[in-house]
Design a protein around this motif. Sequence first.
Motif, PDB file in Angstrom:
ATOM      1  N   ALA A   1       0.821  -1.216   0.000  1.00 32.78           N
ATOM      2  CA  ALA A   1       0.000   0.000   0.000  1.00 32.78           C
ATOM      3  C   ALA A   1       0.854   1.264   0.000  1.00 32.78           C
ATOM      4  CB  ALA A   1      -0.946  -0.006   1.197  1.00 32.78           C
ATOM      5  N   VAL A   2       1.962   1.272   0.717  1.00 40.16           N
ATOM      6  CA  VAL A   2       2.846   2.438   0.736  1.00 40.16           C
ATOM      7  C   VAL A   2       3.367   2.717  -0.662  1.00 40.16           C
ATOM      8  CG1 VAL A   2       5.174   3.175   1.424  1.00 40.16           C
ATOM      9  CG2 VAL A   2       3.558   2.432   3.142  1.00 40.16           C
ATOM     10  N   GLU A   3       3.812   1.681  -1.337  1.00 39.98           N
ATOM     11  CA  GLU A   3       4.360   1.873  -2.678  1.00 39.98           C
ATOM     12  C   GLU A   3       3.277   2.204  -3.702  1.00 39.98           C
ATOM     13  OE1 GLU A   3       7.960  -0.316  -3.831  1.00 39.98           O
ATOM     14  OE2 GLU A   3       7.401  -1.663  -2.185  1.00 39.98           O
ATOM     15  N   ARG A   4       2.084   1.658  -3.520  1.00 42.75           N
ATOM     16  CA  ARG A   4       0.996   1.866  -4.474  1.00 42.75           C
ATOM     17  C   ARG A   4       0.311   3.220  -4.274  1.00 42.75           C
ATOM     18  NH1 ARG A   4      -1.885  -2.160  -2.835  1.00 42.75           N
ATOM     19  NH2 ARG A   4      -3.231  -0.941  -1.511  1.00 42.75           N
ATOM     20  N   GLU A   5       0.088   3.607  -3.028  1.00 44.30           N
ATOM     21  CA  GLU A   5      -0.751   4.769  -2.738  1.00 44.30           C
ATOM     22  C   GLU A   5       0.006   6.010  -2.286  1.00 44.30           C
ATOM     23  OE1 GLU A   5      -4.236   3.798  -0.530  1.00 44.30           O
ATOM     24  OE2 GLU A   5      -4.316   1.801  -1.412  1.00 44.30           O
ATOM     25  N   HIS A   6       1.261   5.871  -1.905  1.00 46.99           N
ATOM     26  CA  HIS A   6       2.061   7.003  -1.459  1.00 46.99           C
ATOM     27  C   HIS A   6       1.305   7.852  -0.428  1.00 46.99           C
ATOM     28  CE1 HIS A   6       4.838   5.978  -4.638  1.00 46.99           C
ATOM     29  NE2 HIS A   6       3.813   5.949  -5.471  1.00 46.99           N
ATOM     30  N   PRO A   7       0.986   7.268   0.724  1.00 46.93           N
ATOM     31  CA  PRO A   7       0.212   8.017   1.729  1.00 46.93           C
ATOM     32  C   PRO A   7       1.006   9.200   2.268  1.00 46.93           C
ATOM     33  CG  PRO A   7       1.108   6.025   2.700  1.00 46.93           C
ATOM     34  CD  PRO A   7       1.407   5.954   1.228  1.00 46.93           C
ATOM     35  N   ASP A   8       0.272  10.159   2.813  1.00 43.84           N
ATOM     36  CA  ASP A   8       0.903  11.321   3.436  1.00 43.84           C
ATOM     37  C   ASP A   8       1.353  10.989   4.851  1.00 43.84           C
ATOM     38  OD1 ASP A   8       0.292  13.077   1.212  1.00 43.84           O
ATOM     39  OD2 ASP A   8      -1.792  12.898   1.871  1.00 43.84           O
ATOM     40  N   VAL A   9       0.626  10.079   5.503  1.00 46.92           N
ATOM     41  CA  VAL A   9       0.895   9.718   6.896  1.00 46.92           C
ATOM     42  C   VAL A   9       0.707   8.220   7.073  1.00 46.92           C
ATOM     43  CG1 VAL A   9       0.120  10.022   9.299  1.00 46.92           C
ATOM     44  CG2 VAL A   9       0.139  11.987   7.742  1.00 46.92           C
ATOM     45  N   LEU A  10       1.566   7.636   7.891  1.00 45.02           N
ATOM     46  CA  LEU A  10       1.482   6.219   8.237  1.00 45.02           C
ATOM     47  C   LEU A  10       1.196   6.099   9.728  1.00 45.02           C
ATOM     48  CD1 LEU A  10       2.037   3.129   7.761  1.00 45.02           C
ATOM     49  CD2 LEU A  10       4.439   3.661   8.247  1.00 45.02           C
ATOM     50  N   LEU A  11       0.150   5.344  10.079  1.00 50.86           N
ATOM     51  CA  LEU A  11      -0.146   4.987  11.469  1.00 50.86           C
ATOM     52  C   LEU A  11      -0.037   3.482  11.548  1.00 50.86           C
ATOM     53  CD1 LEU A  11      -3.316   7.103  12.327  1.00 50.86           C
ATOM     54  CD2 LEU A  11      -0.954   7.543  12.996  1.00 50.86           C
ATOM     55  N   SER A  12       0.894   3.007  12.367  1.00 51.26           N
ATOM     56  CA  SER A  12       1.164   1.586  12.345  1.00 51.26           C
ATOM     57  C   SER A  12       1.697   1.091  13.669  1.00 51.26           C
ATOM     58  CB  SER A  12       2.193   1.299  11.255  1.00 51.26           C
ATOM     59  OG  SER A  12       2.585  -0.041  11.261  1.00 51.26           O
ATOM     60  N   ASP A  13       1.424  -0.174  13.955  1.00 52.62           N
ATOM     61  CA  ASP A  13       2.087  -0.803  15.086  1.00 52.62           C
ATOM     62  C   ASP A  13       3.167  -1.750  14.577  1.00 52.62           C
ATOM     63  OD1 ASP A  13       0.469  -2.795  14.095  1.00 52.62           O
ATOM     64  OD2 ASP A  13      -0.421  -3.328  16.011  1.00 52.62           O
TER      65      ASP A  13
END
Length: 132
Positions: free
Chosen positions: A49-61
């Motif tokens: 998803a990071v590579e496909r969508e290029h999010p502005d912010v990541l929230l992750s555990d």
Amino acid sequence: MRPYECDLSGVRVLLVDDCKLVRASVASMLEHFGAVVTAVTSADEALAAVEREHPDVLLSDIGKVRALPPERGGATPAAALTGFTGPEHRASVLRAGFQYHIEKPVTLHNLAEIVSILALTAPGMAAAIPVR
């Protein structure tokens, strides 16, 4: 919208959590403020998803995404959303490359404020977020 609320309109957030209830709750909280949320359950899904969508912010555990090179999304502004508390865990989260350590449960406004701050550091997003 009340003056103390954040406007996250158009901010793309990638949410990674293995708990369906947490994903649904956090996504709903962020969507309340206008964020566009993609929620996934695993590190593999997050990497894609990071590579496909290029999010502005990541929230992750999950810290695995932080190991990606910057051009593939590894430098995406990020907060660890975790049930682990205490200074030792906070320090390990920051050493892993996250900018924030968010302890669960988190309030609606605290979450929105942190995402807003992170989005302001995302390339090209500073001009897109209204300042109140």
